[in-house]
Design a protein around this motif. Structure first.
Motif, PDB file in Angstrom:
ATOM      1  N   GLU A  93      23.629  52.221  33.149  1.00 24.83           N
ATOM      2  CA  GLU A  93      23.827  52.618  31.754  1.00 24.83           C
ATOM      3  C   GLU A  93      25.261  53.094  31.518  1.00 24.83           C
ATOM      4  O   GLU A  93      25.900  52.684  30.534  1.00 24.83           O
ATOM      5  CB  GLU A  93      22.840  53.724  31.385  1.00 24.83           C
ATOM      6  CG  GLU A  93      22.920  54.121  29.931  1.00 24.83           C
ATOM      7  CD  GLU A  93      21.846  55.128  29.540  1.00 24.83           C
ATOM      8  OE1 GLU A  93      20.735  55.070  30.103  1.00 24.83           O
ATOM      9  OE2 GLU A  93      22.137  55.964  28.678  1.00 24.83           O
ATOM     10  N   ASP A  94      25.773  53.921  32.397  1.00 25.67           N
ATOM     11  CA  ASP A  94      27.141  54.439  32.242  1.00 25.67           C
ATOM     12  C   ASP A  94      28.174  53.311  32.258  1.00 25.67           C
ATOM     13  O   ASP A  94      29.102  53.289  31.442  1.00 25.67           O
ATOM     14  CB  ASP A  94      27.465  55.443  33.343  1.00 25.67           C
ATOM     15  CG  ASP A  94      26.693  56.743  33.199  1.00 25.67           C
ATOM     16  OD1 ASP A  94      26.116  56.999  32.113  1.00 25.67           O
ATOM     17  OD2 ASP A  94      26.654  57.507  34.180  1.00 25.67           O
ATOM     18  N   LYS A  95      28.024  52.383  33.193  1.00 24.41           N
ATOM     19  CA  LYS A  95      29.016  51.297  33.288  1.00 24.41           C
ATOM     20  C   LYS A  95      28.952  50.372  32.077  1.00 24.41           C
ATOM     21  O   LYS A  95      29.981  49.902  31.603  1.00 24.41           O
ATOM     22  CB  LYS A  95      28.832  50.536  34.595  1.00 24.41           C
ATOM     23  CG  LYS A  95      29.315  51.360  35.776  1.00 24.41           C
ATOM     24  CD  LYS A  95      29.456  50.560  37.027  1.00 24.41           C
ATOM     25  CE  LYS A  95      30.109  51.423  38.101  1.00 24.41           C
ATOM     26  NZ  LYS A  95      30.290  50.702  39.355  1.00 24.41           N
ATOM     27  N   ALA A 115      29.662  44.382  33.632  1.00 29.57           N
ATOM     28  CA  ALA A 115      29.430  45.791  33.964  1.00 29.57           C
ATOM     29  C   ALA A 115      28.354  45.946  35.035  1.00 29.57           C
ATOM     30  O   ALA A 115      28.547  46.670  36.014  1.00 29.57           O
ATOM     31  CB  ALA A 115      29.046  46.580  32.698  1.00 29.57           C
ATOM     32  N   LYS A 133      30.220  40.975  28.727  1.00 26.43           N
ATOM     33  CA  LYS A 133      30.708  42.290  29.160  1.00 26.43           C
ATOM     34  C   LYS A 133      29.605  43.078  29.863  1.00 26.43           C
ATOM     35  O   LYS A 133      29.875  43.801  30.826  1.00 26.43           O
ATOM     36  CB  LYS A 133      31.237  43.073  27.959  1.00 26.43           C
ATOM     37  CG  LYS A 133      32.526  42.506  27.415  1.00 26.43           C
ATOM     38  CD  LYS A 133      32.984  43.282  26.198  1.00 26.43           C
ATOM     39  CE  LYS A 133      34.247  42.676  25.612  1.00 26.43           C
ATOM     40  NZ  LYS A 133      34.647  43.362  24.376  1.00 26.43           N
ATOM     41  N   LYS A 182      30.945  48.706  25.851  1.00 30.35           N
ATOM     42  CA  LYS A 182      31.066  49.469  24.607  1.00 30.35           C
ATOM     43  C   LYS A 182      30.090  49.008  23.511  1.00 30.35           C
ATOM     44  O   LYS A 182      30.487  48.753  22.372  1.00 30.35           O
ATOM     45  CB  LYS A 182      32.491  49.438  24.096  1.00 30.35           C
ATOM     46  CG  LYS A 182      33.502  50.023  25.070  1.00 30.35           C
ATOM     47  CD  LYS A 182      34.874  50.058  24.484  1.00 30.35           C
ATOM     48  CE  LYS A 182      35.961  50.583  25.351  1.00 30.35           C
ATOM     49  NZ  LYS A 182      35.770  51.156  26.596  1.00 30.35           N
ATOM     50  N   ARG A 226      28.078  51.329  29.051  1.00 31.37           N
ATOM     51  CA  ARG A 226      28.709  52.086  27.957  1.00 31.37           C
ATOM     52  C   ARG A 226      30.234  52.020  28.028  1.00 31.37           C
ATOM     53  O   ARG A 226      30.904  51.820  27.019  1.00 31.37           O
ATOM     54  CB  ARG A 226      28.279  53.550  27.994  1.00 31.37           C
ATOM     55  CG  ARG A 226      26.913  53.808  27.486  1.00 31.37           C
ATOM     56  CD  ARG A 226      26.613  55.303  27.367  1.00 31.37           C
ATOM     57  NE  ARG A 226      25.210  55.549  27.195  1.00 31.37           N
ATOM     58  CZ  ARG A 226      24.532  55.323  26.079  1.00 31.37           C
ATOM     59  NH1 ARG A 226      25.153  54.891  25.020  1.00 31.37           N
ATOM     60  NH2 ARG A 226      23.237  55.548  26.021  1.00 31.37           N
ATOM     61  N   VAL A 227      30.770  52.176  29.222  1.00 29.72           N
ATOM     62  CA  VAL A 227      32.226  52.222  29.398  1.00 29.72           C
ATOM     63  C   VAL A 227      32.843  50.827  29.300  1.00 29.72           C
ATOM     64  O   VAL A 227      33.842  50.633  28.604  1.00 29.72           O
ATOM     65  CB  VAL A 227      32.582  52.884  30.757  1.00 29.72           C
ATOM     66  CG1 VAL A 227      34.060  52.728  31.065  1.00 29.72           C
ATOM     67  CG2 VAL A 227      32.186  54.352  30.739  1.00 29.72           C
ATOM     68  N   MET A 228      32.247  49.846  29.960  1.00 28.80           N
ATOM     69  CA  MET A 228      32.874  48.524  30.056  1.00 28.80           C
ATOM     70  C   MET A 228      32.542  47.617  28.871  1.00 28.80           C
ATOM     71  O   MET A 228      33.391  46.847  28.424  1.00 28.80           O
ATOM     72  CB  MET A 228      32.471  47.847  31.366  1.00 28.80           C
ATOM     73  CG  MET A 228      33.004  48.578  32.595  1.00 28.80           C
ATOM     74  SD  MET A 228      32.440  47.865  34.160  1.00 28.80           S
ATOM     75  CE  MET A 228      33.330  46.315  34.168  1.00 28.80           C
ATOM     76  N   CYS A 283      27.713  47.173  39.899  1.00 30.42           N
ATOM     77  CA  CYS A 283      26.745  48.135  40.454  1.00 30.42           C
ATOM     78  C   CYS A 283      26.113  47.548  41.718  1.00 30.42           C
ATOM     79  O   CYS A 283      25.734  46.381  41.735  1.00 30.42           O
ATOM     80  CB  CYS A 283      25.649  48.432  39.431  1.00 30.42           C
ATOM     81  SG  CYS A 283      26.253  49.186  37.912  1.00 30.42           S
ATOM     82  N   GLU A 337      23.733  54.812  36.596  1.00 28.99           N
ATOM     83  CA  GLU A 337      25.017  54.156  36.852  1.00 28.99           C
ATOM     84  C   GLU A 337      25.136  52.884  36.014  1.00 28.99           C
ATOM     85  O   GLU A 337      26.194  52.619  35.436  1.00 28.99           O
ATOM     86  CB  GLU A 337      25.142  53.816  38.347  1.00 28.99           C
ATOM     87  CG  GLU A 337      26.441  53.108  38.686  1.00 28.99           C
ATOM     88  CD  GLU A 337      26.521  52.675  40.146  1.00 28.99           C
ATOM     89  OE1 GLU A 337      25.692  53.130  40.970  1.00 28.99           O
ATOM     90  OE2 GLU A 337      27.414  51.870  40.451  1.00 28.99           O
TER      91      GLU A 337
END
Length: 140
Positions: free
Chosen positions: A102-104, A50, A46, A110, A106-108, A54, A100
């Protein structure tokens, strides 16, 4: 198993480490059956998915295939640490790309937590790109 950690840091035996050298996907029939580290393997997949969404805004290849991801480590608490670099210290995406990533993740993916470190050693070179990236950029 050889430790391909490019940062030279010591690791604990419990950490599962994935490096760009391991990014070549195997056909499904060649993948090992999941066991023991199933959660780490699934989380790693995952995380790779993610970071593969990017892009450096100046290059039409994702940062994973560009070789900008030096190291992905996952500890037993499902905390992810990513060591990445940029194509140069003057990269216009230097302020936005690590966030970006880090954010992706976290979202994708988890994970329990994620930490992205930008490192400059070793410096990125085009030789760090995957074969697919070089082919896509007409460098083969």
């Amino acid at each position: 198993m050889e430790d391909n950690n490019k940062s030279g840091e010591q690791r604990t035996a419990e950490e599962t480490v994935f490096t760009p050298e391991t990014r070549t996907e195997q056909p499904d029939e060649q993948k090992p059956a999941l066991s023991g580290g199933d959660e780490a393997i699934a989380l790693k997949e995952k995380v790779v998915e993610a970071v593969s969404t990017c892009y450096d805004p100046e290059i039409p290849v994702n940062i994973y295939e560009l070789g900008l991801i030096y190291d992905i480590s996952i500890n037993p608490a499902s905390e992810v640490t990513v060591k990445m670099t940029l194509t140069s210290p003057a990269c216009p995406a230097a302020q936005s790309l690590p966030g970006e990533v880090e954010d992706k993740i976290r979202v994708m993916a988890k994970p329990k937590d994620v930490k992205v470190e930008v490192v400059w050693d070793p410096p990125w070179t085009p030789e760090m790109m995957s074969e697919a990236a070089r082919l896509q950029l007409g460098m083969m």
